[in-house]
Design a protein around this motif. Structure first.
Motif, PDB file in Angstrom:
ATOM      1  N   PHE A  82       0.817  -0.939  -0.178  1.00 60.91           N
ATOM      2  CA  PHE A  82       0.102  -0.148   0.010  1.00 60.91           C
ATOM      3  C   PHE A  82       1.011   1.187   0.028  1.00 60.91           C
ATOM      4  O   PHE A  82       0.532   2.210  -0.588  1.00 60.91           O
ATOM      5  CB  PHE A  82      -1.157  -0.122   0.984  1.00 60.91           C
ATOM      6  N   ASN A  83       2.182   1.066   0.499  1.00 58.49           N
ATOM      7  CA  ASN A  83       2.905   2.414   0.760  1.00 58.49           C
ATOM      8  C   ASN A  83       3.394   2.622  -0.703  1.00 58.49           C
ATOM      9  O   ASN A  83       3.460   3.641  -1.145  1.00 58.49           O
ATOM     10  CB  ASN A  83       4.108   1.938   1.583  1.00 58.49           C
ATOM     11  N   ILE A  84       3.562   1.467  -1.467  1.00 56.51           N
ATOM     12  CA  ILE A  84       4.211   1.549  -2.991  1.00 56.51           C
ATOM     13  C   ILE A  84       3.154   1.996  -3.724  1.00 56.51           C
ATOM     14  O   ILE A  84       3.306   2.935  -4.594  1.00 56.51           O
ATOM     15  CB  ILE A  84       4.796   0.177  -3.057  1.00 56.51           C
ATOM     16  N   GLU A  85       1.769   1.537  -3.606  1.00 60.28           N
ATOM     17  CA  GLU A  85       0.795   2.084  -4.302  1.00 60.28           C
ATOM     18  C   GLU A  85       0.532   3.589  -4.111  1.00 60.28           C
ATOM     19  O   GLU A  85       0.441   4.257  -5.209  1.00 60.28           O
ATOM     20  CB  GLU A  85      -0.474   1.469  -3.973  1.00 60.28           C
ATOM     21  N   ARG A  86       0.908   4.143  -3.113  1.00 62.14           N
ATOM     22  CA  ARG A  86       0.558   5.380  -2.639  1.00 62.14           C
ATOM     23  C   ARG A  86       1.754   6.194  -3.283  1.00 62.14           C
ATOM     24  O   ARG A  86       1.425   7.331  -3.803  1.00 62.14           O
ATOM     25  CB  ARG A  86       0.686   5.573  -0.962  1.00 62.14           C
ATOM     26  N   THR A  87       2.972   5.691  -3.474  1.00 62.28           N
ATOM     27  CA  THR A  87       4.102   6.250  -3.919  1.00 62.28           C
ATOM     28  C   THR A  87       3.985   6.287  -5.509  1.00 62.28           C
ATOM     29  O   THR A  87       3.852   7.625  -6.177  1.00 62.28           O
ATOM     30  CB  THR A  87       5.224   5.519  -3.772  1.00 62.28           C
ATOM     31  N   ILE A  88       3.371   5.455  -6.022  1.00 63.92           N
ATOM     32  CA  ILE A  88       3.152   5.270  -7.547  1.00 63.92           C
ATOM     33  C   ILE A  88       1.937   6.154  -7.880  1.00 63.92           C
ATOM     34  O   ILE A  88       2.191   7.219  -8.693  1.00 63.92           O
ATOM     35  CB  ILE A  88       2.684   3.969  -8.085  1.00 63.92           C
ATOM     36  N   ARG A  89       0.862   6.371  -7.226  1.00 62.72           N
ATOM     37  CA  ARG A  89      -0.360   7.409  -7.520  1.00 62.72           C
ATOM     38  C   ARG A  89       0.322   8.654  -7.506  1.00 62.72           C
ATOM     39  O   ARG A  89      -0.139   9.605  -8.148  1.00 62.72           O
ATOM     40  CB  ARG A  89      -1.343   6.802  -6.519  1.00 62.72           C
ATOM     41  N   ALA A  90       0.791   8.829  -6.316  1.00 62.05           N
ATOM     42  CA  ALA A  90       1.300  10.379  -6.132  1.00 62.05           C
ATOM     43  C   ALA A  90       2.240  10.836  -7.331  1.00 62.05           C
ATOM     44  O   ALA A  90       2.010  12.008  -7.793  1.00 62.05           O
ATOM     45  CB  ALA A  90       1.995  10.393  -4.726  1.00 62.05           C
ATOM     46  N   LEU A  91       3.091   9.987  -7.629  1.00 61.95           N
ATOM     47  CA  LEU A  91       4.046  10.440  -8.564  1.00 61.95           C
ATOM     48  C   LEU A  91       3.310  10.636 -10.304  1.00 61.95           C
ATOM     49  O   LEU A  91       3.741  11.493 -10.646  1.00 61.95           O
ATOM     50  CB  LEU A  91       5.270   9.548  -8.697  1.00 61.95           C
ATOM     51  N   LEU A  92       2.598   9.660 -10.318  1.00 60.48           N
ATOM     52  CA  LEU A  92       1.948   9.646 -11.464  1.00 60.48           C
ATOM     53  C   LEU A  92       1.065  11.007 -11.660  1.00 60.48           C
ATOM     54  O   LEU A  92       0.846  11.882 -12.624  1.00 60.48           O
ATOM     55  CB  LEU A  92       0.622   8.434 -11.422  1.00 60.48           C
ATOM     56  N   LYS A  93       0.200  11.588 -10.442  1.00 61.90           N
ATOM     57  CA  LYS A  93      -0.538  12.553 -10.287  1.00 61.90           C
ATOM     58  C   LYS A  93       0.320  13.836 -10.828  1.00 61.90           C
ATOM     59  O   LYS A  93      -0.136  14.988 -11.361  1.00 61.90           O
ATOM     60  CB  LYS A  93      -0.982  12.771  -9.053  1.00 61.90           C
ATOM     61  N   VAL A  94       1.608  13.968 -10.463  1.00 60.21           N
ATOM     62  CA  VAL A  94       2.374  15.212 -10.791  1.00 60.21           C
ATOM     63  C   VAL A  94       3.012  15.230 -12.096  1.00 60.21           C
ATOM     64  O   VAL A  94       4.059  15.936 -12.387  1.00 60.21           O
ATOM     65  CB  VAL A  94       3.387  15.587  -9.426  1.00 60.21           C
ATOM     66  N   GLY A  95       2.926  14.238 -12.875  1.00 60.81           N
ATOM     67  CA  GLY A  95       3.314  14.015 -14.335  1.00 60.81           C
ATOM     68  C   GLY A  95       4.600  13.270 -14.613  1.00 60.81           C
ATOM     69  O   GLY A  95       5.234  13.572 -15.474  1.00 60.81           O
ATOM     70  N   VAL A  96       5.369  12.592 -13.465  1.00 63.24           N
ATOM     71  CA  VAL A  96       6.142  11.715 -13.549  1.00 63.24           C
ATOM     72  C   VAL A  96       6.033  10.625 -14.909  1.00 63.24           C
ATOM     73  O   VAL A  96       5.115  10.206 -14.877  1.00 63.24           O
ATOM     74  CB  VAL A  96       6.823  11.223 -12.407  1.00 63.24           C
ATOM     75  N   ALA A  97       7.222  10.470 -15.485  1.00 65.12           N
ATOM     76  CA  ALA A  97       7.156   9.708 -16.635  1.00 65.12           C
ATOM     77  C   ALA A  97       7.407   8.253 -16.241  1.00 65.12           C
ATOM     78  O   ALA A  97       6.818   6.993 -16.861  1.00 65.12           O
ATOM     79  CB  ALA A  97       8.021   9.757 -17.708  1.00 65.12           C
ATOM     80  N   ALA A  98       8.296   8.027 -15.362  1.00 66.82           N
ATOM     81  CA  ALA A  98       8.650   6.450 -14.829  1.00 66.82           C
ATOM     82  C   ALA A  98       9.551   6.717 -13.569  1.00 66.82           C
ATOM     83  O   ALA A  98       9.845   7.899 -13.153  1.00 66.82           O
ATOM     84  CB  ALA A  98       9.879   6.227 -16.074  1.00 66.82           C
ATOM     85  N   VAL A  99       9.500   5.543 -12.956  1.00 68.95           N
ATOM     86  CA  VAL A  99      10.349   5.224 -11.643  1.00 68.95           C
ATOM     87  C   VAL A  99      11.333   4.081 -11.703  1.00 68.95           C
ATOM     88  O   VAL A  99      10.991   3.192 -12.552  1.00 68.95           O
ATOM     89  CB  VAL A  99       9.452   5.120 -10.392  1.00 68.95           C
ATOM     90  N   HIS A 100      12.269   4.213 -10.884  1.00 66.73           N
ATOM     91  CA  HIS A 100      13.043   2.875 -10.730  1.00 66.73           C
ATOM     92  C   HIS A 100      12.905   2.462  -9.024  1.00 66.73           C
ATOM     93  O   HIS A 100      12.907   3.698  -8.414  1.00 66.73           O
ATOM     94  CB  HIS A 100      14.300   2.641 -11.032  1.00 66.73           C
ATOM     95  N   ILE A 101      12.553   1.212  -8.701  1.00 62.10           N
ATOM     96  CA  ILE A 101      12.583   0.645  -7.386  1.00 62.10           C
ATOM     97  C   ILE A 101      13.561  -0.356  -7.239  1.00 62.10           C
ATOM     98  O   ILE A 101      13.911  -1.193  -8.161  1.00 62.10           O
ATOM     99  CB  ILE A 101      10.940   0.376  -6.852  1.00 62.10           C
TER     100      ILE A 101
END
Ligand code: MIC
Ligand code: MG
Length: 286
Positions: A82-101
């Protein structure tokens, strides 16, 4: 990645550097976890920063610059899916294109330091699955970084990369690689795009783009190059002003006012101001 192979991705510690990177012709930029820690907070890259810290910096960059932004989310900012879900949702919302974990433990270290500890491959697969499950946009890419090379060796690191692919990773970030051959092996084992981290003063030789192309590397990361250079410049300026009682000796190294204004499109703002308002600052008609 379709437009440039390998795609050069440069670290931009803040919005102004993002604009400079764009003006230099780069097609993608990066927000470094180590950079948020050291640059925005003045602390080491040891898993101390929070999602909020990274989010603030990421949003400032995406607001100013339209280049795709890859964000370092360390181990995902929390132990659960759920923490990771929150991280992804939040970054998507501010227009980030990609992440690495990455597959280090929460109390992580810089990938080029000794003493890194990993979670099991299964636990990392859960992290990747949680990230993939949380995305609402197929174009949002999720990269799996493995730090396994240092402690487990190449074969185990490859096994992990293959497992992370099965968990849904879109690309593999092979950390602290020593040879071009190792990149080739990651590519051959997974068939996924491979990111090479060409960070300075670390474990990886400063391979050129041409060299990395021969190893079928798809993305070349320069996470902290501009940050390191800017910090050195700042240090020189501080020392010089303190020592000489004037900045004269450092003027030659400074971005001029004109250059700064160009980089942030200053004059377009000023013109707009003149057009939009009929009164001057005292409220009198122009
Ligand atoms: C890529 C990296 O994760 C980062 O945070 O920028 C760092 C870079 C560095 O410390 O040089 C890393 O490789 O761990
Ligand atoms: Mg990092």
């Amino acid at each position: 990645m379709q437009n440039e192979k390998p795609l050069q991705i440069v670290g931009a510690i803040h919005a102004n550097h993002a604009l400079l990177a764009e003006q230099a012709g780069f097609k993608a930029i990066y927000l470094s976890g180590g950079g948020v820690a050291a640059g925005s907070l003045g602390i080491p890259d040891l898993g101390i920063t929070s999602l909020q810290d990274v989010l603030i910096d990421a949003e400032r960059i995406t607001n100013a610059c339209s280049l795709p932004l890859l964000v370092d989310i360390d181990t995902g900012f929390g132990p659960s899916a759920f923490n990771i879900e929150r991280t992804i949702r939040a970054l998507l919302k501010v227009g980030v294109a990609a992440v690495h974990i990455e597959d280090q433990v929460g109390a992580k270290r810089c990938g080029h330091r000794p003493g890194k500890e990993l979670v099991s491959a299964a636990e990392m697969c859960d992290r990747v699955k949680a990230a993939v499950d949380a995305r609402t946009d197929e174009n949002f890419l999720i990269g799996a970084r493995t730090d396994a090379l240092a402690s487990e060796g190449l074969e185990k690191a490859l096994e992990r990369a293959v497992a992370y692919k099965a968990a849904g990773a879109d690309f593999i970030f092979a950390e602290a690689v020593h040879t071009l051959e190792e990149y080739r092996r990651f590519r051959a084992a997974t068939g996924l795009p491979i990111l090479a981290n060409i960070t300075e003063f670390g474990q990886t030789p400063l391979f050129t783009v041409a060299q990395l192309a021969t190893a079928a590397v798809d993305m070349v990361l320069y996470p902290l190059s501009a940050f390191r250079a800017a910090n050195k410049a700042a240090e020189n300026v501080y020392n010089s002003i303190r020592r000489d009682g004037t900045q004269a000796a450092e003027i030659h190294a400074m971005q001029t006012r004109e250059e700064l204004y160009k980089s942030i499109n200053y004059y377009a703002y000023e013109n707009k101001l003149d057009q939009l308002f009929n009164t001057d600052q005292d409220g009198k008609s122009k």
